[in-house]
Design an enzyme around this catalytic site. Sequence first.
Site, short mmCIF file in Angstrom:
data_model
loop_
_atom_site.label_atom_id
_atom_site.label_comp_id
_atom_site.label_asym_id
_atom_site.label_seq_id
_atom_site.Cartn_x
_atom_site.Cartn_y
_atom_site.Cartn_z
CG ASP A 191 44.98 42.97 34.06
OD1 ASP A 191 44.61 41.64 33.98
OD2 ASP A 191 44.80 43.98 35.14
CG ASP A 211 41.30 39.45 33.04
OD1 ASP A 211 40.95 39.07 34.15
OD2 ASP A 211 41.62 40.47 33.26
#
Length: 227
Positions: A191, A211
């Site tokens: 991430d 995401d």
Amino acid sequence: MICNLCPRRCGVERTPDKAAGVCAMPAWPVAARAMLHQWEEPCLVGEHGAGAVFFSGCNLRCKFCQNGVISQEGYGKPMIYFAITAAVFTLDFFLKKYIDKKYARKVKNPRLGGIICIEKFYNKGATLNLLAKHPKAMTVIHSVIMVFVAVVYYFAMRMTGKKLTKTGLAMLAGGGLSNLYDRYTKHHVVDYVRFQTGPKWFRRIIFNVSDFFIFIGAVLAVIGSEV
């Protein structure tokens, strides 16, 4: 598009929804089948076969074509949705690769006037580190979810219309597969985007591009199913 790609030079207009010309195909490629191709051409397929995609439409129009259903009768599905899935997966794959190479972990790098920051984080769990201490369980859960998405994706592709649903599922599949690939190859998801505005709980979450596509895809799929 006005098509003059092959020597036939039909000059007809082909769009994603309009098939025309000698090949009778739309602007996007149409595939009749994807499979493990075995036995024929051993120098190419080896002992275990090779992946093959059979594209529809042919400009030769042979009278006795053994694959006439594929070459002349338009059998198959447009590949635009599979292209979206591949594009989402590829985009995030290379972004993660770049982030892994250029940025140190847990170091904030403000962007856009501090609205967001690039912060590399290895997430072994789900949102807000849920199940972070049980990465294997998280991988299993993620895999089961993707199997479910794949089944829904498959049946959606067999339906006529429902373009919004198909687009959403394509985005969702691309993002989900990218993160699942991370779990199997790295045992964590990379991430790298944190927002510096909004509620405290929201600012704690670090996202990646997959995401965003998963969220947008899920919304489109639900809206499309209601239309």
